[in-house]
Structures are given as structure tokens and as C-alpha cells.
Motif scaffolding. Structure first.
Motif, short mmCIF file in Angstrom:
data_model
loop_
_atom_site.label_atom_id
_atom_site.label_comp_id
_atom_site.label_asym_id
_atom_site.label_seq_id
_atom_site.Cartn_x
_atom_site.Cartn_y
_atom_site.Cartn_z
N LEU A 150 0.83 -1.20 0.00
CA LEU A 150 0.00 0.00 0.00
C LEU A 150 0.87 1.26 0.00
O LEU A 150 0.55 2.25 -0.67
N TRP A 151 1.96 1.22 0.74
CA TRP A 151 2.87 2.36 0.76
C TRP A 151 3.52 2.54 -0.61
O TRP A 151 3.71 3.66 -1.08
N ALA A 152 3.85 1.42 -1.28
CA ALA A 152 4.43 1.50 -2.62
C ALA A 152 3.44 2.11 -3.60
O ALA A 152 3.81 2.92 -4.46
N ILE A 208 0.93 -5.52 -13.79
CA ILE A 208 0.61 -4.16 -13.39
C ILE A 208 1.88 -3.32 -13.24
O ILE A 208 1.94 -2.16 -13.66
N ARG A 209 2.91 -3.92 -12.66
CA ARG A 209 4.17 -3.20 -12.49
C ARG A 209 4.75 -2.77 -13.84
O ARG A 209 5.23 -1.65 -14.00
N THR A 210 4.71 -3.67 -14.81
CA THR A 210 5.23 -3.36 -16.15
C THR A 210 4.41 -2.25 -16.81
O THR A 210 4.96 -1.31 -17.40
N PHE A 220 6.55 -3.67 -5.29
CA PHE A 220 5.81 -3.71 -6.55
C PHE A 220 5.87 -5.10 -7.21
O PHE A 220 5.08 -5.38 -8.12
N LYS A 221 6.77 -5.95 -6.77
CA LYS A 221 6.85 -7.29 -7.32
C LYS A 221 5.58 -8.09 -7.03
O LYS A 221 5.30 -9.08 -7.71
N TYR A 267 11.17 5.65 -12.59
CA TYR A 267 11.68 4.29 -12.80
C TYR A 267 12.19 3.71 -11.48
O TYR A 267 11.93 2.54 -11.16
N ILE A 268 12.89 4.52 -10.70
CA ILE A 268 13.40 4.06 -9.40
C ILE A 268 12.26 3.67 -8.47
O ILE A 268 12.32 2.65 -7.79
N VAL A 269 11.19 4.48 -8.46
CA VAL A 269 10.04 4.19 -7.59
C VAL A 269 9.40 2.86 -7.96
O VAL A 269 9.07 2.05 -7.10
#
Length: 414
Positions: free
Chosen positions: A229-231, A291-293, A411-412, A403-405
Motif C-alpha cells: 500500500l505504501w508503494a 501491473i508493475r510493467t 511492486f513485485k 523508474y526508481i520508484v
């Protein structure tokens, strides 16, 4: 998500959801008319670009300062009632603006008070509204529900922006403000008719300073306790921040660097909003992609649009520059629509219903804070670089930041 629930047909039969959708769509139409009419009214009444900027700052402050408190307060109230009364109250304030304008009695001070009051009422309305869709839909339908709501909302925004000018010029400023007032009352009435219960949580005490402070701390603890959730919150914060270079320098770049005018600004804005609508509606169709991609790619496209804009100066003719700018605006809109929908749906999916109001209050404040932070960065850079240089270098830095975030371990899980 199953293929069945990734299609909009999954919402068939959700009558109460469509009532909420209608209320939100009409609200967005009113907001888009208001965004043009009120900005013109602000400048007309204040007669100063500096005072207008200060007025816009006042409009943001309640959200930044009061959202964490509002989320905790609303959590102890009937959220449906809060939504209804906040819509009616905002409609009443807008009606007051129209009346003062008709009587030629709208002063700068009165406009400051009205804008601050509307923004404060909206601050209470936001966390209550965040609890509405989860109360009407199953969790498996959140993504399509958010996507359709966002897409239709943007379509109504395009219609409102297209009609705002003719309404102001043809009917007058008072009628434009009255139309905005009517949309608030319609929204309040539509929500009042919803067969939806959003009572205070079972363990809620009466609203008090101590109780609200406890709930704020509880909401922060809940947010910090979930890495995912924080991510997701960090994703929203990064999105607001990376939008700063284009938002801050778009108008001077188009008018001074490209040599365009108000018409080009208006057309590109409409194209971008249309892109946002399409991007939002596309999200359920992107279920086969991680979703991450999806977030990483669309975020980089959005951030790097600011890098591409200075390249338009290589074209000799304005028509070529305008065509390139329209293409960039469309890509920006598509990316923004996908990102906004992903953020909203994932935040809703991964937050327990009983914590939605409290966490929404905290996260909205953090998200809103990123806009002035980014604007200050742009202001400092403009003292040393030209507008095209600012767009290029700051957008490149924002792309790297985004990109770093999205490389965060949490996020994995998405």
C-alpha cells in the motif's frame, strides 16, 4: 482477475453503481465548465495575475492541510450523508457566487472566502466518496468500475471544456456558474437516492479532538504497515511530481517557444483529456500485462513527453510543430489515464474497507503536496535555464525518479 470480470459486461445489473456513475459524470461536467468560467471570473474580479495565482494557492491549501483530519472525522460519520450534504453545500456556495456576481457585489475578499469554503467542503467529501464504490461492487469488479468511472468522467470533461466557452460568451458568466451549481445539486440528489449504507464504523466514538487524533495515527500506522500500500502511495506521489515540468512550462513553451496561441493550447488540452478517457477505459484490457510493467512503461512515456517537446523546435513550420504537439498530448493523455486508473483501483483493492476514509485522507494530502514541491523545483530551474532546457532536463530527471520508484521490491507483488 478473470477474463469475465475484466470486461465491462461484468457491471451489467449493477443499478446502484450506475446511479453513482451518473452523479460523478455530471459532477465532472460541472467541474470542467467551472474550471474555465471560474478562472475567467478570478481574473476579472482580482484584475491581477499575481492575485489569481494566490487564489489558486488558497484553493489547494485545504486539501493539503485538512485531508488527514477530514479522513479521520468522516470515518466517524455516515459517509453517504456527508457526500450528499457536501454536494448541496458546495452548490449553495456556488449559488452565492452567482448571486453576488448578478448584484455586482462580488469582491476579491468574498471570492477568496467562497473558494476556500468550496475547497474545504470538497476536502470532507473526498474521503467519504472513496468509500462509495467499494460499498456497491465486489472487489473483483473494482478495476472495471474505476476504469468506467474515470473514462466517462473524462468524456464529460471534454464536453464541458468544449461547451464552457460558448456558454460564457453566449449566456454569460452568471449562467455558467449556475450550471455548475445545478450539477452539485443533481449529484447530491442522485447520491441521496442510492440504496447504499455507509454508516460510521462500529467502534466509532463521538467526534472529538482526541478521537480524531487517534484515528489519524491509526491510519498512518495502517499505511506504514503495508509495504504494498505504501508503494502504491509512492506511485501516486511520483506521478503528481513528474507531471510538474509539463504543467509548469506548457503554456510558455507553446506560446513563446513554439509560437502557438490560445487555440493550439485549447485543442491540445482537449486531445489530452480525450486521451485520458481512452487510457482509463483501456486498463481492464491490459490485464494480461503485469501491473508493475504497465505502470513503469506508461509512467516513462508520460515523463519523457517533456523530453520530446523541445524536439518540436526542429520543425520549421508551426503546422508541423502543432501536429507533433498533438501527438505528444495524446500520448500524455493515454499514459495518464492508465496510471490514474491503476493507482485508484489498486489502492482500493489493497485497502481494507474500514480504513479507506482514513488512509484516503492521508494519501491525498501526500499526493497533493507533490504538486507544489514539483512547481518549486521548476521555478528554481527557470532562473538558470530556458523553458525548453527546463522541460528537457527536468523531465529526464523525473523519468529516472519514476523508474526508481517502480523498482521498489513491494511492486513485485503486483
Amino acid at each position: 482477475m478473470s477474463s469475465k470480470l475484466s470486461k465491462y459486461s461484468a457491471l451489467r445489473g449493477e443499478r446502484e453503481y450506475f446511479k453513482l456513475l451518473a452523479a460523478n459524470a455530471v459532477n465532472r461536467f460541472g467541474d470542467s465548465v467551472d474550471s474555465i468560467a471560474l478562472s475567467l471570473l478570478m481574473y476579472e474580479v482580482t484584475g491581477s495575475a499575481s492575485m489569481m495565482a494566490l487564489l489558486l494557492t488558497v484553493n489547494y491549501l485545504p486539501t493539503i492541510i485538512l485531508q488527514p483530519i477530514a479522513g479521520a472525522v468522516v470515518d466517524r460519520m455516515d459517509k453517504k450523508a456527508v457526500m450528499v450534504w457536501m454536494d448541496f453545500a458546495r452548490g449553495a456556495v456556488v449559488a452565492l457566487i452567482a448571486l453576488l456576481l448578478y448584484l455586482d457585489a462580488l469582491s476579491t475578499a468574498a471570492l477568496f472566502v467562497c473558494v476556500a469554503l468550496i475547497s474545504t467542503l470538497e476536502t470532507l467529501r473526498i474521503p467519504a466518496g472513496a468509500c462509495a464504490m467499494p460499498a456497491l461492487l465486489e472487489k473483483e469488479k473494482y478495476t472495471v468500475g474505476v476504469a468506467l468511472n474515470g473514462g466517462l468522467g473524462q468524456v464529460c470533461t471534454v464536453i464541458g471544456l468544449a461547451l464552457a466557452g460558448p456558454i460564457v460568451e453566449g449566456l454569460g458568466m452568471e449562467w455558467a456558474i449556475m450550471i455548475d451549481m445545478a450539477t452539485f445539486f443533481f449529484s447530491g440528489a442522485a447520491i441521496a437516492a442510492l440504496k447504499m449504507k455507509l454508516p460510521p464504523r462500529e467502534d466509532a466514538e463521538k467526534v472529538s479532538v482526541r478521537a480524531v487524533a487517534h484515528d489519524m495515527a491509526d491510519g498512518l500506522k495502517y499505511l506504514r504497515g503495508s509495504r504494498l500500500l505504501w508503494a502504491i502511495t509512492m506511485l501516486g506521489m511520483a506521478l503528481n511530481f513528474i507531471a510538474s515540468p509539463v504543467n509548469a512550462f506548457y503554456t510558455p513553451f507553446v506560446t513563446d517557444s513554439l509560437g502557438g496561441g490560445a487555440t493550439l493550447l485549447s485543442v491540445t488540452q482537449l486531445v489530452q483529456v480525450g486521451g485520458v478517457a481512452v487510457g482509463a477505459l483501456m486498463v481492464p484490457r491490459l490485464e494480461k500485462i503485469r501491473i508493475r510493467t504497465t505502470a513503469t512503461v506508461t509512467g516513462l512515456v508520460f515523463a519523457l513527453s517533456g523530453v520530446a517537446m523541445p524536439a518540436l523546435l526542429l520543425f520549421p513550420a508551426l503546422v508541423q510543430r502543432a501536429a507533433g504537439l498533438l501527438a505528444i498530448s495524446l500520448l500524455e493523455g493515454l499514459s495518464l489515464g492508465v496510471l490514474n486508473t491503476l493507482y485508484s483501483s489498486q489502492f482500493m483493492i489493497h485497502t481494507d474497507k474500514e480504513f479507506l476514509a482514513r488512509t484516503t485522507g492521508v494519501t491525498n494530502s501526500l499526493l497533493m503536496l507533490m504538486s507544489p514541491a514539483g512547481t518549486l523545483m521548476c521555478s528554481a530551474a527557470a532562473a538558470f535555464m530556458s523553458v525548453p532546457e527546463c522541460l528537457f532536463y527536468l523531465s529526464l530527471a523525473c523519468a529516472a525518479l519514476f523508474y526508481i520508484v517502480t523498482r521498489m521490491r513491494a511492486f513485485k507483488e503486483l
